[in-house]
Design a protein around this motif. Structure first.
Motif, PDB file in Angstrom:
ATOM      1  N   LEU A   1       9.593  -5.792  -1.216  1.00 10.29           N
ATOM      2  CA  LEU A   1      10.095  -4.741  -2.107  1.00 10.29           C
ATOM      3  C   LEU A   1      11.227  -5.268  -2.982  1.00 10.29           C
ATOM      4  N   LYS A   2      12.137  -6.016  -2.388  1.00 11.09           N
ATOM      5  CA  LYS A   2      13.286  -6.525  -3.139  1.00 11.09           C
ATOM      6  C   LYS A   2      12.847  -7.423  -4.292  1.00 11.09           C
ATOM      7  N   VAL A   3      11.949  -8.362  -4.004  1.00 12.96           N
ATOM      8  CA  VAL A   3      11.502  -9.292  -5.046  1.00 12.96           C
ATOM      9  C   VAL A   3      10.607  -8.575  -6.055  1.00 12.96           C
ATOM     10  N   PHE A   4       9.762  -7.684  -5.565  1.00 10.22           N
ATOM     11  CA  PHE A   4       8.869  -6.919  -6.442  1.00 10.22           C
ATOM     12  C   PHE A   4       9.664  -6.179  -7.514  1.00 10.22           C
ATOM     13  N   VAL A   5      10.713  -5.493  -7.110  1.00 13.30           N
ATOM     14  CA  VAL A   5      11.519  -4.724  -8.061  1.00 13.30           C
ATOM     15  C   VAL A   5      12.240  -5.649  -9.039  1.00 13.30           C
TER      16      VAL A   5
ATOM     17  N   LEU B   1       0.824  -1.211   0.000  1.00 15.15           N
ATOM     18  CA  LEU B   1       0.000   0.000   0.000  1.00 15.15           C
ATOM     19  C   LEU B   1       0.858   1.261   0.000  1.00 15.15           C
ATOM     20  N   VAL B   2       1.928   1.256   0.778  1.00 11.03           N
ATOM     21  CA  VAL B   2       2.823   2.420   0.781  1.00 11.03           C
ATOM     22  C   VAL B   2       3.443   2.602  -0.602  1.00 11.03           C
ATOM     23  N   LEU B   3       3.853   1.503  -1.227  1.00  8.98           N
ATOM     24  CA  LEU B   3       4.382   1.586  -2.589  1.00  8.98           C
ATOM     25  C   LEU B   3       3.353   2.170  -3.547  1.00  8.98           C
ATOM     26  N   ARG B   4       2.145   1.652  -3.463  1.00  9.90           N
ATOM     27  CA  ARG B   4       1.090   2.028  -4.417  1.00  9.90           C
ATOM     28  C   ARG B   4       0.721   3.502  -4.321  1.00  9.90           C
ATOM     29  N   PHE B   5       0.711   4.026  -3.094  1.00  9.36           N
ATOM     30  CA  PHE B   5       0.149   5.361  -2.899  1.00  9.36           C
ATOM     31  C   PHE B   5       1.138   6.447  -2.488  1.00  9.36           C
TER      32      PHE B   5
ATOM     33  N   TYR C   1       3.941  -1.740 -12.260  1.00 15.87           N
ATOM     34  CA  TYR C   1       3.892  -1.655 -10.797  1.00 15.87           C
ATOM     35  C   TYR C   1       2.461  -1.581 -10.264  1.00 15.87           C
ATOM     36  N   ASP C   2       1.681  -0.623 -10.751  1.00 22.11           N
ATOM     37  CA  ASP C   2       0.314  -0.461 -10.242  1.00 22.11           C
ATOM     38  C   ASP C   2      -0.519  -1.715 -10.474  1.00 22.11           C
ATOM     39  N   THR C   3      -0.423  -2.264 -11.672  1.00 19.41           N
ATOM     40  CA  THR C   3      -1.220  -3.442 -12.019  1.00 19.41           C
ATOM     41  C   THR C   3      -0.870  -4.633 -11.142  1.00 19.41           C
ATOM     42  N   VAL C   4       0.414  -4.841 -10.915  1.00 16.25           N
ATOM     43  CA  VAL C   4       0.842  -5.992 -10.122  1.00 16.25           C
ATOM     44  C   VAL C   4       0.406  -5.843  -8.665  1.00 16.25           C
ATOM     45  N   ILE C   5       0.553  -4.656  -8.101  1.00 14.45           N
ATOM     46  CA  ILE C   5       0.107  -4.449  -6.716  1.00 14.45           C
ATOM     47  C   ILE C   5      -1.395  -4.679  -6.608  1.00 14.45           C
TER      48      ILE C   5
END
Length: 208
Positions: free
Chosen positions: A80-84, A29-33, A92-96
């Motif tokens: 975060l590490k794996v996401f990136v 959520l912090v990443l997304r917003f 990014y938005d779609t995956v979250i």
């Protein structure tokens, strides 16, 4: 790319306990917003101490056991590490959003179990805080508050909550600030983010 393909790297290790699910969810959520992808991500993804400083205060609103808090923060950092590594910036938005959708019941159950209900107490401008929180959630759910971006499941960020609390609830600025602090301490809204689980009817009804 299908939803299943976008989240194929997301394993059970991210959600195998309430602590890990909460750390992962709050990180997402912090990443997304609250993260500017093109300017912030290169720094955050290589400085895990900085990322911990970004997420730990909000995970700590829900988890008070030191071991659980450590597990949650570690999960948020690993996410975060794996996401990136696994996701292009354009996705990014779609995956979250897909992750929240695919694991929503797990995230919801963990989140609602750990909402800090003891923070919802007292009165604001002569009204019971619990009743005001219920009203606030219903008003967010019905779009009475101005929203920024919103996920498929309904998590959102409010554009100007203090000003709109003053406008809609006839609060003074001090009242609005006190109410915002109750929402933050309870885990209902942090960084102006309202997670989808607290918008669920079952949660609103549980407030009485």
């Amino acid at each position: 790319m299908t939803k299943e393909e976008t989240v194929s790297w997301f394993g059970q290790e991210f959600v195998e306990s309430d602590a890990k699910a909460l750390g992962t969810y709050i990180a997402a959520l912090v990443l997304r917003f609250q993260v500017r992808y093109r300017t912030d991500m290169s720094v955050l993804s290589t400085d895990m101490e900085l990322w911990e400083l970004r997420i730990k205060p909000y995970v700590a609103l829900l988890l008070h056991d030191p071991e659980e808090l450590r597990d949650a923060v570690a999960a948020g950092k690993r996410f975060l590490k794996v996401f990136v590594q696994q996701t292009s910036i354009e996705e990014y938005d779609t995956v979250i959003d897909d992750l929240e959708l695919a694991h929503y019941e797990t995230f919801k159950a963990a989140y609602l179990r750990h909402v800090n209900r003891s923070a919802i107490t007292g009165t604001i401008a002569g009204s019971n805080a619990s009743a005001l929180v219920g009203r606030f959630i219903r008003d967010v759910a019905t779009n009475r508050f101005s929203k920024g971006r919103t996920t498929m499941m309904g998590s959102t960020i409010l554009v100007s909550p203090v000003a709109e609390l003053i406008q809609h609830y006839n609060f003074s600025h001090e009242d609005a600030t006190r109410f915002m602090e109750i929402l933050r301490l309870a885990g209902i809204m942090f960084l102006d983010i309202v997670p989808a689980p607290v918008l669920e009817v079952e949660f609103v009804e549980s407030l009485g």
